[in-house]
Design a protein around this motif. Sequence first.
Motif, PDB file in Angstrom:
ATOM      1  N   GLN A 236     -43.602 -13.129 -35.489  1.00 15.30           N
ATOM      2  CA  GLN A 236     -42.267 -12.552 -35.428  1.00 15.30           C
ATOM      3  C   GLN A 236     -42.234 -11.120 -35.970  1.00 15.30           C
ATOM      4  OE1 GLN A 236     -42.345 -16.109 -35.663  1.00 15.30           O
ATOM      5  NE2 GLN A 236     -41.595 -15.784 -33.591  1.00 15.30           N
ATOM      6  N   HIS A 237     -43.255 -10.746 -36.740  1.00 11.15           N
ATOM      7  CA  HIS A 237     -43.315  -9.409 -37.350  1.00 11.15           C
ATOM      8  C   HIS A 237     -44.747  -8.882 -37.239  1.00 11.15           C
ATOM      9  CE1 HIS A 237     -39.434 -10.518 -39.014  1.00 11.15           C
ATOM     10  NE2 HIS A 237     -39.996 -11.610 -39.493  1.00 11.15           N
ATOM     11  N   PRO A 238     -45.263  -8.706 -36.015  1.00 13.72           N
ATOM     12  CA  PRO A 238     -46.677  -8.350 -35.860  1.00 13.72           C
ATOM     13  C   PRO A 238     -47.045  -6.977 -36.420  1.00 13.72           C
ATOM     14  CG  PRO A 238     -45.569  -8.262 -33.741  1.00 13.72           C
ATOM     15  CD  PRO A 238     -44.598  -8.860 -34.721  1.00 13.72           C
ATOM     16  N   ALA A 239     -46.087  -6.085 -36.543  1.00 13.82           N
ATOM     17  CA  ALA A 239     -46.408  -4.745 -37.047  1.00 13.82           C
ATOM     18  C   ALA A 239     -46.685  -4.746 -38.551  1.00 13.82           C
ATOM     19  CB  ALA A 239     -45.274  -3.776 -36.731  1.00 13.82           C
ATOM     20  N   GLU A 240     -46.108  -5.717 -39.276  1.00 16.01           N
ATOM     21  CA  GLU A 240     -46.275  -5.766 -40.729  1.00 16.01           C
ATOM     22  C   GLU A 240     -47.727  -6.087 -41.091  1.00 16.01           C
ATOM     23  OE1 GLU A 240     -43.456  -8.307 -42.708  1.00 16.01           O
ATOM     24  OE2 GLU A 240     -41.795  -7.447 -41.570  1.00 16.01           O
ATOM     25  N   GLY A 241     -48.354  -5.166 -41.761  1.00 15.40           N
ATOM     26  CA  GLY A 241     -49.729  -5.379 -42.214  1.00 15.40           C
ATOM     27  C   GLY A 241     -50.794  -5.033 -41.191  1.00 15.40           C
ATOM     28  N   LEU A 242     -50.394  -4.769 -39.946  1.00 24.19           N
ATOM     29  CA  LEU A 242     -51.401  -4.513 -38.915  1.00 24.19           C
ATOM     30  C   LEU A 242     -52.151  -3.215 -39.154  1.00 24.19           C
ATOM     31  CD1 LEU A 242     -52.886  -5.334 -36.401  1.00 24.19           C
ATOM     32  CD2 LEU A 242     -50.975  -4.474 -35.033  1.00 24.19           C
ATOM     33  N   ASP A 243     -51.459  -2.158 -39.590  1.00 24.27           N
ATOM     34  CA  ASP A 243     -52.155  -0.888 -39.839  1.00 24.27           C
ATOM     35  C   ASP A 243     -53.238  -1.047 -40.904  1.00 24.27           C
ATOM     36  OD1 ASP A 243     -51.217   1.075 -38.031  1.00 24.27           O
ATOM     37  OD2 ASP A 243     -49.318   1.172 -39.110  1.00 24.27           O
ATOM     38  N   LYS A 244     -52.947  -1.822 -41.938  1.00 27.80           N
ATOM     39  CA  LYS A 244     -53.943  -2.048 -42.999  1.00 27.80           C
ATOM     40  C   LYS A 244     -55.161  -2.794 -42.438  1.00 27.80           C
ATOM     41  CE  LYS A 244     -54.560  -3.919 -47.604  1.00 27.80           C
ATOM     42  NZ  LYS A 244     -54.013  -4.675 -48.693  1.00 27.80           N
ATOM     43  N   LEU A 245     -54.926  -3.781 -41.568  1.00 29.26           N
ATOM     44  CA  LEU A 245     -56.041  -4.519 -40.966  1.00 29.26           C
ATOM     45  C   LEU A 245     -56.847  -3.621 -40.029  1.00 29.26           C
ATOM     46  CD1 LEU A 245     -54.303  -7.947 -40.268  1.00 29.26           C
ATOM     47  CD2 LEU A 245     -55.995  -7.417 -42.044  1.00 29.26           C
ATOM     48  N   ILE A 246     -56.168  -2.725 -39.314  1.00 30.74           N
ATOM     49  CA  ILE A 246     -56.887  -1.777 -38.451  1.00 30.74           C
ATOM     50  C   ILE A 246     -57.709  -0.822 -39.311  1.00 30.74           C
ATOM     51  CG2 ILE A 246     -56.655   0.082 -36.759  1.00 30.74           C
ATOM     52  CD1 ILE A 246     -54.110  -1.380 -35.735  1.00 30.74           C
ATOM     53  N   ASP A 247     -57.166  -0.387 -40.443  1.00 29.20           N
ATOM     54  CA  ASP A 247     -57.939   0.456 -41.366  1.00 29.20           C
ATOM     55  C   ASP A 247     -59.207  -0.264 -41.823  1.00 29.20           C
ATOM     56  OD1 ASP A 247     -56.014   2.475 -41.220  1.00 29.20           O
ATOM     57  OD2 ASP A 247     -55.052   1.908 -43.128  1.00 29.20           O
ATOM     58  N   THR A 248     -59.082  -1.536 -42.165  1.00 22.43           N
ATOM     59  CA  THR A 248     -60.249  -2.327 -42.572  1.00 22.43           C
ATOM     60  C   THR A 248     -61.259  -2.397 -41.434  1.00 22.43           C
ATOM     61  OG1 THR A 248     -58.895  -3.637 -44.081  1.00 22.43           O
ATOM     62  CG2 THR A 248     -61.010  -4.589 -43.409  1.00 22.43           C
ATOM     63  N   PHE A 249     -60.778  -2.657 -40.223  1.00 19.34           N
ATOM     64  CA  PHE A 249     -61.649  -2.684 -39.050  1.00 19.34           C
ATOM     65  C   PHE A 249     -62.382  -1.358 -38.882  1.00 19.34           C
ATOM     66  CE2 PHE A 249     -61.928  -1.198 -34.660  1.00 19.34           C
ATOM     67  CZ  PHE A 249     -62.917  -2.032 -34.179  1.00 19.34           C
ATOM     68  N   GLU A 250     -61.653  -0.239 -38.985  1.00 26.36           N
ATOM     69  CA  GLU A 250     -62.261   1.083 -38.827  1.00 26.36           C
ATOM     70  C   GLU A 250     -63.348   1.316 -39.870  1.00 26.36           C
ATOM     71  OE1 GLU A 250     -58.882   3.723 -38.961  1.00 26.36           O
ATOM     72  OE2 GLU A 250     -58.686   3.689 -36.774  1.00 26.36           O
ATOM     73  N   ASN A 251     -63.094   0.918 -41.119  1.00 25.09           N
ATOM     74  CA  ASN A 251     -64.089   1.088 -42.174  1.00 25.09           C
ATOM     75  C   ASN A 251     -65.351   0.289 -41.874  1.00 25.09           C
ATOM     76  OD1 ASN A 251     -62.417   2.817 -43.625  1.00 25.09           O
ATOM     77  ND2 ASN A 251     -61.543   1.162 -44.843  1.00 25.09           N
ATOM     78  N   ILE A 252     -65.188  -0.938 -41.432  1.00 24.07           N
ATOM     79  CA  ILE A 252     -66.332  -1.780 -41.087  1.00 24.07           C
ATOM     80  C   ILE A 252     -67.077  -1.186 -39.896  1.00 24.07           C
ATOM     81  CG2 ILE A 252     -67.021  -4.041 -40.153  1.00 24.07           C
ATOM     82  CD1 ILE A 252     -64.631  -5.202 -41.812  1.00 24.07           C
ATOM     83  N   HIS A 253     -66.334  -0.781 -38.867  1.00 26.49           N
ATOM     84  CA  HIS A 253     -66.954  -0.213 -37.669  1.00 26.49           C
ATOM     85  C   HIS A 253     -67.733   1.057 -38.003  1.00 26.49           C
ATOM     86  CE1 HIS A 253     -67.579   0.388 -33.425  1.00 26.49           C
ATOM     87  NE2 HIS A 253     -67.211   1.636 -33.594  1.00 26.49           N
ATOM     88  N   GLN A 254     -67.160   1.929 -38.847  1.00 26.37           N
ATOM     89  CA  GLN A 254     -67.850   3.149 -39.246  1.00 26.37           C
ATOM     90  C   GLN A 254     -69.130   2.820 -39.996  1.00 26.37           C
ATOM     91  OE1 GLN A 254     -64.774   5.268 -41.441  1.00 26.37           O
ATOM     92  NE2 GLN A 254     -64.736   6.847 -39.850  1.00 26.37           N
ATOM     93  N   ALA A 255     -69.065   1.866 -40.916  1.00 30.14           N
ATOM     94  CA  ALA A 255     -70.253   1.503 -41.691  1.00 30.14           C
ATOM     95  C   ALA A 255     -71.352   0.939 -40.778  1.00 30.14           C
ATOM     96  CB  ALA A 255     -69.877   0.473 -42.758  1.00 30.14           C
ATOM     97  N   LEU A 256     -70.971   0.106 -39.829  1.00 25.90           N
ATOM     98  CA  LEU A 256     -71.967  -0.448 -38.904  1.00 25.90           C
ATOM     99  C   LEU A 256     -72.536   0.621 -37.979  1.00 25.90           C
ATOM    100  CD1 LEU A 256     -70.273  -3.836 -37.946  1.00 25.90           C
ATOM    101  CD2 LEU A 256     -72.243  -3.491 -39.455  1.00 25.90           C
ATOM    102  N   SER A 257     -71.700   1.543 -37.532  1.00 24.35           N
ATOM    103  CA  SER A 257     -72.144   2.620 -36.648  1.00 24.35           C
ATOM    104  C   SER A 257     -73.100   3.560 -37.374  1.00 24.35           C
ATOM    105  CB  SER A 257     -70.954   3.416 -36.108  1.00 24.35           C
ATOM    106  OG  SER A 257     -70.164   2.592 -35.291  1.00 24.35           O
ATOM    107  N   ALA A 258     -72.861   3.786 -38.655  1.00 25.27           N
ATOM    108  CA  ALA A 258     -73.715   4.690 -39.442  1.00 25.27           C
ATOM    109  C   ALA A 258     -75.102   4.103 -39.653  1.00 25.27           C
ATOM    110  CB  ALA A 258     -73.060   4.985 -40.792  1.00 25.27           C
ATOM    111  N   ARG A 259     -75.225   2.792 -39.570  1.00 21.57           N
ATOM    112  CA  ARG A 259     -76.509   2.116 -39.790  1.00 21.57           C
ATOM    113  C   ARG A 259     -77.397   2.162 -38.568  1.00 21.57           C
ATOM    114  NH1 ARG A 259     -75.706  -3.458 -42.715  1.00 21.57           N
ATOM    115  NH2 ARG A 259     -77.493  -2.827 -43.933  1.00 21.57           N
ATOM    116  N   LYS A 260     -76.814   2.468 -37.411  1.00 24.15           N
ATOM    117  CA  LYS A 260     -77.591   2.467 -36.163  1.00 24.15           C
ATOM    118  C   LYS A 260     -78.454   3.688 -36.034  1.00 24.15           C
ATOM    119  CE  LYS A 260     -74.460  -0.454 -33.617  1.00 24.15           C
ATOM    120  NZ  LYS A 260     -73.606  -0.616 -32.496  1.00 24.15           N
TER     121      LYS A 260
END
Length: 132
Positions: free
Chosen positions: A108-132
Amino acid sequence: MVGHQLLKALIIEKDMETAQTIQSILEKRGIAASIEPSAENGLRVLKGGPVAMAFAGKAEEGISPLELMRKIVIQSPMTSLILISELSEAELHDKAEGYGILGNIHPQHPAEGLDKLIDTFENIHQALSARK
């Protein structure tokens, strides 16, 4: 913001309003997002190519977000996963422990907290990309 030209997200959710809200937020962040109301079709999309992030909600077939989560993890274990459910934090921790999901957003409130989860995703993706 991280450059996401090649990153794709998949939203498996039968409620179009919820799915479109999530899609809009992702696209504003530069992540291409597709919506699939059917779990079967969504799993087929995952099988067909790299999907960086998936959202598991209520599918047309009546599969619960938790069952869909399990199927996605089996099908595509490297895909970052966010649940779309009404689970409390305690229920989520209990029922999703060990699946490595990023988190949960309320349908019912999908926008709440989504930006924070996307930030977490971006941090993980950047860390994995840097290892390649």
